[in-house]
Design a protein around this motif. Structure first.
Motif, PDB file in Angstrom:
ATOM      1  N   ASN A   1       0.670  -1.191  -0.061  1.00 45.03           N
ATOM      2  CA  ASN A   1       0.118  -0.056  -0.101  1.00 45.03           C
ATOM      3  C   ASN A   1       0.848   1.230  -0.131  1.00 45.03           C
ATOM      4  OD1 ASN A   1      -2.780  -0.673  -0.001  1.00 45.03           O
ATOM      5  ND2 ASN A   1      -2.569  -1.585   1.769  1.00 45.03           N
TER       6      ASN A   1
ATOM      7  N   ASP B   1      -5.343   0.857  -4.498  1.00 37.78           N
ATOM      8  CA  ASP B   1      -6.424  -0.030  -4.003  1.00 37.78           C
ATOM      9  C   ASP B   1      -7.787   0.947  -3.597  1.00 37.78           C
ATOM     10  OD1 ASP B   1      -5.189  -2.915  -2.300  1.00 37.78           O
ATOM     11  OD2 ASP B   1      -5.089  -2.147  -4.266  1.00 37.78           O
ATOM     12  N   ILE B   2      -7.581   2.163  -2.917  1.00 33.27           N
ATOM     13  CA  ILE B   2      -8.637   2.806  -2.730  1.00 33.27           C
ATOM     14  C   ILE B   2      -9.235   3.262  -4.004  1.00 33.27           C
ATOM     15  CG2 ILE B   2      -7.459   5.187  -2.408  1.00 33.27           C
ATOM     16  CD1 ILE B   2      -9.298   5.495   0.136  1.00 33.27           C
TER      17      ILE B   2
ATOM     18  N   LEU C   1     -11.491   0.463  -5.243  1.00 40.81           N
ATOM     19  CA  LEU C   1     -12.964   0.100  -4.316  1.00 40.81           C
ATOM     20  C   LEU C   1     -13.687   1.534  -4.602  1.00 40.81           C
ATOM     21  CD1 LEU C   1     -11.009  -0.757  -1.088  1.00 40.81           C
ATOM     22  CD2 LEU C   1     -12.468  -2.147  -2.498  1.00 40.81           C
ATOM     23  N   LEU C   2     -13.242   2.770  -4.743  1.00 42.03           N
ATOM     24  CA  LEU C   2     -14.267   3.850  -4.948  1.00 42.03           C
ATOM     25  C   LEU C   2     -14.708   3.627  -6.075  1.00 42.03           C
ATOM     26  CD1 LEU C   2     -11.984   6.881  -3.537  1.00 42.03           C
ATOM     27  CD2 LEU C   2     -14.250   6.061  -2.715  1.00 42.03           C
TER      28      LEU C   2
ATOM     29  N   LYS D   1     -18.373   1.384  -6.230  1.00 44.37           N
ATOM     30  CA  LYS D   1     -19.480   1.588  -5.150  1.00 44.37           C
ATOM     31  C   LYS D   1     -20.956   0.967  -5.651  1.00 44.37           C
ATOM     32  CE  LYS D   1     -18.177   4.392  -2.058  1.00 44.37           C
ATOM     33  NZ  LYS D   1     -18.153   5.976  -2.169  1.00 44.37           N
TER      34      LYS D   1
ATOM     35  N   ILE E   1     -20.742  -2.408  -4.536  1.00 43.61           N
ATOM     36  CA  ILE E   1     -21.075  -2.592  -2.937  1.00 43.61           C
ATOM     37  C   ILE E   1     -22.554  -2.430  -2.711  1.00 43.61           C
ATOM     38  CG2 ILE E   1     -20.504  -1.661  -0.912  1.00 43.61           C
ATOM     39  CD1 ILE E   1     -17.856  -0.718  -2.498  1.00 43.61           C
TER      40      ILE E   1
ATOM     41  N   TRP F   1     -24.795  -5.350  -3.443  1.00 46.77           N
ATOM     42  CA  TRP F   1     -24.254  -6.639  -2.509  1.00 46.77           C
ATOM     43  C   TRP F   1     -25.070  -6.081  -1.155  1.00 46.77           C
ATOM     44  CZ3 TRP F   1     -22.238  -6.997   2.214  1.00 46.77           C
ATOM     45  CH2 TRP F   1     -21.963  -8.556   2.723  1.00 46.77           C
TER      46      TRP F   1
ATOM     47  N   ARG G   1     -28.417  -8.401   0.631  1.00 46.77           N
ATOM     48  CA  ARG G   1     -27.964  -9.307   1.897  1.00 46.77           C
ATOM     49  C   ARG G   1     -28.944 -10.100   2.619  1.00 46.77           C
ATOM     50  NH1 ARG G   1     -23.856  -6.794   6.121  1.00 46.77           N
ATOM     51  NH2 ARG G   1     -23.157  -8.814   6.848  1.00 46.77           N
TER      52      ARG G   1
ATOM     53  N   VAL H   1     -17.937  -9.355  -1.889  1.00 40.61           N
ATOM     54  CA  VAL H   1     -18.443  -8.545  -2.736  1.00 40.61           C
ATOM     55  C   VAL H   1     -18.152  -8.801  -4.216  1.00 40.61           C
ATOM     56  CG1 VAL H   1     -18.865  -5.990  -3.385  1.00 40.61           C
ATOM     57  CG2 VAL H   1     -18.736  -6.551  -1.275  1.00 40.61           C
TER      58      VAL H   1
ATOM     59  N   GLN I   1     -12.672  -8.698  -2.727  1.00 35.15           N
ATOM     60  CA  GLN I   1     -13.236  -7.584  -2.270  1.00 35.15           C
ATOM     61  C   GLN I   1     -14.268  -8.019  -1.137  1.00 35.15           C
ATOM     62  OE1 GLN I   1     -14.672  -4.484  -5.123  1.00 35.15           O
ATOM     63  NE2 GLN I   1     -15.716  -3.462  -3.278  1.00 35.15           N
TER      64      GLN I   1
ATOM     65  N   TYR J   1     -16.556  -7.316   2.117  1.00 33.53           N
ATOM     66  CA  TYR J   1     -17.465  -6.110   3.012  1.00 33.53           C
ATOM     67  C   TYR J   1     -17.070  -6.348   4.366  1.00 33.53           C
ATOM     68  CZ  TYR J   1     -21.335  -3.228   4.043  1.00 33.53           C
ATOM     69  OH  TYR J   1     -22.063  -2.269   4.368  1.00 33.53           O
TER      70      TYR J   1
ATOM     71  N   ASP K   1     -18.277  -5.428   8.219  1.00 32.32           N
ATOM     72  CA  ASP K   1     -19.470  -5.174   9.117  1.00 32.32           C
ATOM     73  C   ASP K   1     -19.062  -4.007  10.106  1.00 32.32           C
ATOM     74  OD1 ASP K   1     -20.200  -8.264   8.974  1.00 32.32           O
ATOM     75  OD2 ASP K   1     -21.368  -6.790   8.103  1.00 32.32           O
TER      76      ASP K   1
ATOM     77  N   GLU L   1      -5.548   0.676   4.453  1.00 32.14           N
ATOM     78  CA  GLU L   1      -6.487   0.021   4.500  1.00 32.14           C
ATOM     79  C   GLU L   1      -7.790   0.440   5.401  1.00 32.14           C
ATOM     80  OE1 GLU L   1      -4.493  -3.736   5.581  1.00 32.14           O
ATOM     81  OE2 GLU L   1      -5.088  -4.564   3.750  1.00 32.14           O
TER      82      GLU L   1
ATOM     83  N   GLN M   1      -9.231   2.755   3.273  1.00 35.03           N
ATOM     84  CA  GLN M   1     -10.242   1.876   2.119  1.00 35.03           C
ATOM     85  C   GLN M   1     -11.505   1.390   2.827  1.00 35.03           C
ATOM     86  OE1 GLN M   1      -7.667  -1.306   0.850  1.00 35.03           O
ATOM     87  NE2 GLN M   1      -5.996   0.140   0.542  1.00 35.03           N
TER      88      GLN M   1
ATOM     89  N   ALA N   1     -13.786   4.480   3.157  1.00 39.37           N
ATOM     90  CA  ALA N   1     -14.153   5.196   1.801  1.00 39.37           C
ATOM     91  C   ALA N   1     -15.316   4.193   1.131  1.00 39.37           C
ATOM     92  CB  ALA N   1     -12.941   5.401   1.017  1.00 39.37           C
ATOM     93  N   SER N   2     -15.084   2.842   1.708  1.00 39.38           N
ATOM     94  CA  SER N   2     -16.091   1.797   0.799  1.00 39.38           C
ATOM     95  C   SER N   2     -16.663   0.776   1.514  1.00 39.38           C
ATOM     96  CB  SER N   2     -15.104   1.280  -0.046  1.00 39.38           C
ATOM     97  OG  SER N   2     -14.147   0.442   0.300  1.00 39.38           O
TER      98      SER N   2
ATOM     99  N   CYS O   1     -15.159  -1.775   2.433  1.00 37.79           N
ATOM    100  CA  CYS O   1     -14.798  -2.907   1.904  1.00 37.79           C
ATOM    101  C   CYS O   1     -13.128  -2.996   2.039  1.00 37.79           C
ATOM    102  CB  CYS O   1     -15.183  -3.313   0.403  1.00 37.79           C
ATOM    103  SG  CYS O   1     -16.732  -3.294  -0.019  1.00 37.79           S
ATOM    104  N   ILE O   2     -12.467  -3.887   2.142  1.00 36.67           N
ATOM    105  CA  ILE O   2     -11.310  -4.272   1.904  1.00 36.67           C
ATOM    106  C   ILE O   2     -10.761  -5.159   0.860  1.00 36.67           C
ATOM    107  CG2 ILE O   2      -9.717  -3.660   4.002  1.00 36.67           C
ATOM    108  CD1 ILE O   2     -10.238  -6.327   4.691  1.00 36.67           C
ATOM    109  N   LEU O   3      -9.531  -5.242   0.287  1.00 38.74           N
ATOM    110  CA  LEU O   3      -9.175  -6.208  -0.656  1.00 38.74           C
ATOM    111  C   LEU O   3      -8.151  -7.124  -0.157  1.00 38.74           C
ATOM    112  CD1 LEU O   3      -8.549  -3.758  -3.617  1.00 38.74           C
ATOM    113  CD2 LEU O   3     -10.445  -5.503  -3.399  1.00 38.74           C
TER     114      LEU O   3
END
Lengths: 204, 462
Positions: A122, A186-187, A190-191, A194, A197, A200, A204, B14, B23, B25, B27, B146, B149, B152-153, B155-157
């Motif tokens: 990272n 990575d961010i 991920l952004l 969306k 996400i 998903w 759920r 995800v 990816q 999610y 909680d 992370e 990350q 922002a989302s 989620c992580i990878l």
């Protein structure tokens, strides 16, 4: 801090400490920071091994020896060769910031602790896993010749001990290779996901 | 046939990145002041907010003093704590401020408030996040990038780790605690024995541990390289969680428990690695070296040089040189300077009850400095409600305020150079409790015994 990876050919700093934990790489007192200044973290790198309680350089610590003391720049000391289980212990990404801040771009070892390995990636510092044998031979090469160079070829995924010619392939998945070669975080990925996400979450 | 780890992992995917990570999610994201300032800066750089603020809980714990909490005198630590509060306000995140009744060490507060639940994926910028695995969650430590990350989302990878099951069977001997089980396992596994794995703890001994015992065990998982240490939820878990502040209620509780009952490894599921230990083999443990795996039974001796593999001998001798111990040395009877009861490992009510039981009617040894630090304000209140503070005071001990305290020398509780401390925390690295400080890890019973006698003492002999 983010430089695209391609081919790095450089002399190395050998830190032959097995189980070099992240408290050694950066003492906890440096974590009480809100800065992102690379120099602050670079100065903290291996601090309590490099300097004694009075702040004087510890003469026989490898990083203070004349042959390894030069600050990293292109072709010089951009690579650390570390002992096995490099980066064990605390998850502090500050340890990776210290390595990156010092100017190192690659860490070679026979094994890395999981969290630290992710932190290095990272920070755009490449962790290269080699066999124990390759690692030991590299330490021996550097001990004989501190100016010995290593070539890390990211597109080919090879690492070469230039002095002996010995070469190994290292693991790097396609996604991470793309990120490193294009300075993509990575961010950002991920952004951009969306919609996926939210879909998903709804399902759920 | 799936392992519990598979079930939690699979239910949070995800997407799978082609020739890349999964990816996942998340909680629950926990935040403390040390590993978040730069993460919030990243959000500002990107021009984004926190995606799911209701899933994020924050509190300062590393820099908080344990003697008073009106002010942090160290300007750098103070700034970090203020930065967390300001960031939480700006981004709309729930923040449990220092000195308030909701505050404490993050890995103590999360479970006690019912914020960590079975089946959850939980992360925090702290390697002892593994603690929450004790409730049957997949809980892992992550780095600051992370954290950004996840903010922002949500989620992580991550690449999926391999799976390991560690079984402990049999009856624990008197005087032996969950902390001793953990230290025993660390010695068997070494600091890298579980690198690349997620561990599940199972077996009759584990089933018989209280929830706080399980939290202690899961806490140390990272010390053998495993990012997570999961214990399948059962009636002990449900009883612990019922009526906790953030746990589900009423109809939602019934539904939750019905789901939680499915959270176990299927019969016949295969782990990449499996080991079994016997509880009867476990004595009270202490460490002699500078990593958590460098330990022995309390009535044992430091290994001799010829018992150590040749390649490890230099490292072994370096550890002993720092600790000022000799190969083959018996450590019982060694004088200690500092004792510490607390940390996310052993800062809970059962740990304080155990300590109080040992010191009741006795006196703290002269020359020993003792830091007794509850893991949270909730724990501290319970200590006082049970009258344990009186017991401790009569024995010459002071009950301090909740904090990470001397676990890692980021607040005023630092062990001076050269001094020997016996501690219920989780790391004995070189300089961990202060530059030059020497640390022995042990259980609350063993630490209590040393607090009374002033020397390393087998608690079973008192």
């Amino acid at each position: 801090m983010k430089q695209k990876f391609d081919i790095i050919k450089s002399t190395c700093i050998p830190v032959d400490i097995d189980n070099c934990n992240t408290d050694l790489i950066i003492p906890a007192r440096y974590l009480a920071s809100t800065t992102r200044d690379p120099k602050f973290f670079g100065d903290a790198f291996m601090h309590d091994l490099r300097f004694d309680a009075e702040g004087r350089p510890v003469e026989d610590f490898v990083m203070n020896r004349p042959e390894f003391r030069e600050a990293p720049h292109e072709g010089v000391h951009e690579i650390i060769v570390g002992g096995q289980n490099w980066g064990s212990g605390s998850s502090r990404e500050h340890a990776a910031w210290a390595i990156a801040g010092y100017g190192v771009r690659v860490v070679i070892s026979s094994s890395f602790a999981d969290i630290h390995r992710n932190n290095l990636l990272n920070c755009f510092v490449l962790p290269v896993v080699v066999s124990r044998d390759f690692q030991q031979e590299l330490f021996a090469t550097i001990a004989r010749n501190p100016q010995a160079e290593v070539e890390v070829n990211v597109p080919e995924q090879t690492v070469t001990n230039v002095s002996t010619g010995r070469s190994e392939r290292f693991e790097l998945n396609g996604y991470k290779k793309y990120c490193l070669m294009n300075a993509y975080d990575d961010i950002d990925f991920l952004l951009s996901s969306k919609d996926k996400i939210e879909a998903w979450e709804a399902a759920r | 046939m799936k392992t519990l780890f598979d079930k939690i992992w699979d239910s949070h995917v995800v997407q799978q990145v082609e020739d890349g990570p999964t990816q996942l999610y998340i909680d629950r994201l926990y935040c403390h002041e040390v590993t978040t300032p730069q993460a919030f800066d990243t959000l500002r750089d990107k021009g984004v907010g926190v995606f799911r603020p209701e899933r994020v809980f924050a509190m300062p714990d590393h820099n908080t003093p344990s003697d008073q909490q009106d002010e942090i005198h160290d300007p750098v630590g103070r700034k970090q704590v203020e930065t967390l509060a300001a960031n939480c306000k700006e981004f709309g995140i729930k923040h449990f401020a220092m000195g308030t009744q909701d505050n404490g060490i993050i890995h103590v507060v999360g479970p006690e408030k019912g914020l960590s639940l079975p089946g959850m994926t939980i992360v925090c910028g702290d390697s002892h996040t593994s603690t929450h695995g004790a409730v049957g969650a997949l809980a892992m430590g992550i780095g600051t990038s992370e954290v950004a990350q996840v903010m922002a989302s949500q989620c992580i990878l991550q690449a999926k780790p391999k799976s390991m099951r560690i079984n402990v069977e049999g009856i624990l001997q008197p005087g032996v605690t969950a902390k001793d089980i953990a230290l025993y396992i660390m010695a068997q596994m070494t600091t890298s024995g579980a690198t690349g794995y997620v561990v599940e703890y199972a077996g009759s001994t584990i089933r018989n541990l209280s929830m706080e015992g399980r939290l202690t065990l899961s806490n140390l998982s990272i010390e053998m390289g495993s990012r997570a240490g999961i214990i399948a939820p059962d009636e002990t878990t449900f009883a612990y969680l019922k009526s906790r502040e953030y746990a589900p209620e009423g109809e939602a509780w019934e539904q939750a428990v019905a789901y939680w009952k499915t959270l176990h490894t299927d019969e016949g599921a295969v782990f990449d690695k499996e080991v079994t230990y016997r509880a009867e083999d476990i004595a009270p443990r202490i460490t002699y070296g500078t990593n958590p795996g460098a330990g022995i039974a309390i009535n044992g001796t430091v290994p001799t040089l010829d018992s150590v593999p040749e390649a490890e001998q230099a490292g072994f001798l370096a550890q002993l040189k720092y600790m000022q111990f000799e190969p083959g040395q018996k450590l019982e009877g060694t004088p200690v300077d500092y004792v510490f009861l607390g940390a996310c490992t052993n800062g809970r009510i059962e740990d304080f009850r155990a300590f109080a039981e040992v010191v009741k009617g006795r006196k703290k040894a002269d020359g020993v400095t003792a830091w007794l630090v509850p893991g949270s304000w909730m724990v501290r209140k319970q200590i006082v409600d049970e009258g344990l503070d009186q017991v401790l005071e009569e024995a010459g001990f002071e009950l301090r305020l909740p904090s990470c305290s001397s676990c890692l020398a980021m607040n005023p509780d630092k062990v001076p150079a050269g001094r020997l401390s016996i501690s219920t925390s989780n790391r004995n690295f070189v300089g961990r409790q202060g530059p030059g400080a020497r640390t022995i890890l042990a259980s609350p019973l063993t630490v209590a015994a040393a607090a009374i006698t002033g020397v390393i003492t087998d608690p079973r002999t008192l």
